[in-house]
Design a protein around this motif. Structure first.
Motif, mmCIF file in Angstrom:
data_model
loop_
_atom_site.group_PDB
_atom_site.id
_atom_site.type_symbol
_atom_site.label_atom_id
_atom_site.label_comp_id
_atom_site.label_asym_id
_atom_site.label_seq_id
_atom_site.Cartn_x
_atom_site.Cartn_y
_atom_site.Cartn_z
ATOM 1 N N GLY A 1 -22.183 -31.298 12.743
ATOM 2 C CA GLY A 1 -22.064 -31.218 14.199
ATOM 3 C C GLY A 1 -21.651 -29.854 14.708
ATOM 4 O O GLY A 1 -21.917 -29.514 15.867
ATOM 5 N N ALA A 2 -20.970 -29.055 13.881
ATOM 6 C CA ALA A 2 -20.609 -27.699 14.291
ATOM 7 C C ALA A 2 -21.858 -26.827 14.247
ATOM 8 O O ALA A 2 -22.753 -27.050 13.426
ATOM 9 C CB ALA A 2 -19.531 -27.143 13.382
ATOM 10 N N GLN A 3 -21.933 -25.837 15.122
ATOM 11 C CA GLN A 3 -23.091 -24.962 15.157
ATOM 12 C C GLN A 3 -22.669 -23.509 15.302
ATOM 13 O O GLN A 3 -21.658 -23.199 15.954
ATOM 14 C CB GLN A 3 -24.023 -25.315 16.315
ATOM 15 C CG GLN A 3 -24.934 -26.502 16.055
ATOM 16 C CD GLN A 3 -26.077 -26.571 17.051
ATOM 17 O OE1 GLN A 3 -25.920 -26.270 18.227
ATOM 18 N NE2 GLN A 3 -27.249 -26.960 16.575
ATOM 19 N N ASN A 4 -23.464 -22.614 14.712
ATOM 20 C CA ASN A 4 -23.259 -21.180 14.829
ATOM 21 C C ASN A 4 -24.536 -20.548 15.378
ATOM 22 O O ASN A 4 -25.603 -20.696 14.785
ATOM 23 C CB ASN A 4 -22.920 -20.571 13.470
ATOM 24 C CG ASN A 4 -21.637 -21.129 12.905
ATOM 25 O OD1 ASN A 4 -20.580 -21.009 13.507
ATOM 26 N ND2 ASN A 4 -21.720 -21.762 11.744
ATOM 27 N N ILE A 5 -24.406 -19.871 16.517
ATOM 28 C CA ILE A 5 -25.550 -19.233 17.162
ATOM 29 C C ILE A 5 -25.306 -17.733 17.189
ATOM 30 O O ILE A 5 -24.237 -17.271 17.618
ATOM 31 C CB ILE A 5 -25.756 -19.751 18.600
ATOM 32 C CG1 ILE A 5 -26.088 -21.246 18.585
ATOM 33 C CG2 ILE A 5 -26.885 -19.010 19.294
ATOM 34 C CD1 ILE A 5 -24.904 -22.133 18.782
ATOM 35 N N ALA B 1 -14.480 -23.981 8.313
ATOM 36 C CA ALA B 1 -13.846 -25.298 8.265
ATOM 37 C C ALA B 1 -13.799 -25.963 9.636
ATOM 38 O O ALA B 1 -13.299 -27.077 9.771
ATOM 39 C CB ALA B 1 -12.424 -25.169 7.704
ATOM 40 N N ASP B 2 -14.315 -25.268 10.656
ATOM 41 C CA ASP B 2 -14.324 -25.786 12.025
ATOM 42 C C ASP B 2 -12.912 -26.074 12.516
ATOM 43 O O ASP B 2 -12.669 -27.068 13.201
ATOM 44 C CB ASP B 2 -15.193 -27.045 12.120
ATOM 45 C CG ASP B 2 -15.603 -27.341 13.565
ATOM 46 O OD1 ASP B 2 -15.776 -26.391 14.335
ATOM 47 O OD2 ASP B 2 -15.738 -28.527 13.901
ATOM 48 N N ARG C 1 -23.228 -20.607 7.971
ATOM 49 C CA ARG C 1 -24.633 -20.900 8.193
ATOM 50 C C ARG C 1 -24.980 -20.614 9.654
ATOM 51 O O ARG C 1 -24.336 -21.130 10.577
ATOM 52 C CB ARG C 1 -24.925 -22.372 7.894
ATOM 53 C CG ARG C 1 -26.330 -22.829 8.240
ATOM 54 C CD ARG C 1 -27.323 -22.411 7.197
ATOM 55 N NE ARG C 1 -28.671 -22.910 7.461
ATOM 56 C CZ ARG C 1 -29.581 -23.090 6.529
ATOM 57 N NH1 ARG C 1 -29.288 -22.824 5.258
ATOM 58 N NH2 ARG C 1 -30.772 -23.532 6.833
ATOM 59 N N ILE C 2 -25.988 -19.765 9.896
ATOM 60 C CA ILE C 2 -26.452 -19.498 11.253
ATOM 61 C C ILE C 2 -27.534 -20.516 11.590
ATOM 62 O O ILE C 2 -28.597 -20.546 10.975
ATOM 63 C CB ILE C 2 -27.004 -18.064 11.382
ATOM 64 C CG1 ILE C 2 -25.932 -17.033 10.997
ATOM 65 C CG2 ILE C 2 -27.506 -17.818 12.799
ATOM 66 C CD1 ILE C 2 -24.672 -17.113 11.832
ATOM 67 N N THR D 1 -24.321 -23.289 3.158
ATOM 68 C CA THR D 1 -24.469 -24.679 3.576
ATOM 69 C C THR D 1 -23.420 -24.984 4.636
ATOM 70 O O THR D 1 -22.253 -24.599 4.499
ATOM 71 C CB THR D 1 -24.274 -25.635 2.385
ATOM 72 O OG1 THR D 1 -25.257 -25.338 1.391
ATOM 73 C CG2 THR D 1 -24.411 -27.089 2.826
ATOM 74 N N ALA D 2 -23.831 -25.653 5.701
ATOM 75 C CA ALA D 2 -22.877 -26.051 6.738
ATOM 76 C C ALA D 2 -21.866 -27.025 6.156
ATOM 77 O O ALA D 2 -22.236 -27.982 5.475
ATOM 78 C CB ALA D 2 -23.614 -26.680 7.917
#
Length: 377
Positions: free
Chosen positions: A76-80, A341-342, A174-175, A71-72
């Motif tokens: 607002g943070a993203q992982n690509i 944790a960004d 989370r991707i 779970t994110a």
């Protein structure tokens, strides 16, 4: 072995300029296309969007395992996940090896975009890293058994869905999106811009990559560019780390060529490039359109260049096979925890850090090297 190798954004001015051009150039290209659509170019917009392959099968497989996926933690943070595939299908690609009917991830980068787009961290995952690959759906409809094997086996076993699940189990991140680029697509992009110039400090004669080049400034077409970014044994120290650094430098040179040639503002030159680029991509369904790509790039363009950095996941020789890698457990987990944790990831030439809990102060620093400037006298 160095546990983390990175190219810090606090490094050379050339590295900073390249990253700035990369982000602004991508944003400008998408902006030009969007303006064209508003001006009546919807047919062109739709055609290019249709070039991007949406991986519906992978989306269905990931949905099957939704309940076990991470779970994110930070909104607002993203992982690509960017996956370079070494499939041998396509004209001329069999020269790089026998086509076994599968594909393995030749280059994989986990790109973390912080909430508010204040930082971007690109983490390279070596293909020979030993990891736990979950049971995945094979192309023949059967399911594989979970195994502890090389990272790039995940793609061979179950394609992009298996690679995404492997990375999520490895990092507990989370991707959100992924994109796959194949050999032929990479070559077409380079050829679409008329080749890319690189500076070689010494001649190259790499039989495995089918590549022979003189020292000095050399313009590479798509075929030779692919050999250059994939070559390993005859260049540098022979490591995947050195190869990944070379790939980043080549990307900077490609962006230089696109901008210096006036491609982005010249429809006659921009269209072939966009056709090649969009045709090269297989992505998750949400990203499989120019609108989806533009929304992603729009957030990238505002990230300060000093907050864009590249590194390789902390690893060391695998205890049972020195030709394979394994994670440096404490430091790898420290990195993944910071990303979850960004929190900022500190990369520097003399980075040390205990690899302890990232919640302590100061946060662990990850040792790296500044991007080297090519020189041709």
């Amino acid at each position: 072995m160095t546990d983390v190798v990175g190219a810090s954004a606090t490094g050379s001015g050339l590295a900073r300029r390249r990253r700035r051009r990369l982000l602004r150039g991508a944003a400008l290209a998408m902006g030009v296309l969007t303006l064209g659509a508003v001006g009546g170019g919807w047919a062109l917009y739709d055609r290019l969007s249709d070039n991007i392959t949406a991986d519906e099968a992978a989306a269905a497989e990931l949905a099957r395992y939704e309940r076990e996926r991470p779970t994110a933690l930070v909104r607002g943070a993203q992982n690509i996940l960017v996956i370079g595939s070494d499939t041998r299908t396509g004209d001329g690609n069999r020269r790089y090896g026998r086509d076994s009917g599968t594909e393995r991830s030749d280059t994989t980068i986990l790109l973390h975009l912080a909430a508010g787009r204040r930082t971007a961290t690109a983490v390279s995952l070596p293909r020979d890293l030993m990891v736990h690959v979950p049971g995945c759906l094979r192309r023949d409809g059967r399911r594989s058994a979970p195994s502890f094997t090389m990272f790039n086996s995940a793609s061979a076993v179950g394609g992009s869905a298996c690679t995404v699940r492997t990375v999520e189990k490895l990092t507990h991140l989370r991707i959100d999106h992924y994109a796959v680029v194949e050999f032929s697509g990479f070559k077409d992009v380079v050829d679409a811009v008329g080749g890319v110039q690189v500076c070689l400090p010494q001649p190259i004669d790499d039989k495995a990559a089918k590549l022979r080049l003189p020292a000095g400034r050399v313009t590479l077409d798509g075929e030779r560019a692919l050999g250059y970014v994939r070559a390993r044994k005859s260049l540098g120290d022979g490591s995947d780390t050195d190869r990944m650094d070379r790939q980043q430098r080549f990307l900077g040179a490609l962006v230089d060529k696109v901008q210096s040639g006036g491609v982005l503002l010249n429809p006659a030159k921009l269209y072939p490039l966009l056709v090649a680029a969009t045709s090269a991509l297989t992505t998750d369904p949400e990203l499989a359109s120019l609108r989806g790509l533009y929304q992603l790039v729009r957030g990238l363009r505002d990230i300060p260049t000093e907050h864009v950095q590249f590194l390789t996941v902390p690893r060391e020789p695998y205890v049972y096979d020195s030709d394979r890698d394994q994670l440096v457990a404490g430091r790898a987990e420290a990195l993944f925890a910071l990303l979850r944790a960004d929190r900022p990831v500190k990369v520097g030439e003399q980075g040390g850090g205990s690899g302890g809990k990232p919640g302590t102060s100061p946060p662990p620093a990850f040792r790296g090297n500044t991007a080297a400037e090519d020189s041709c006298e």
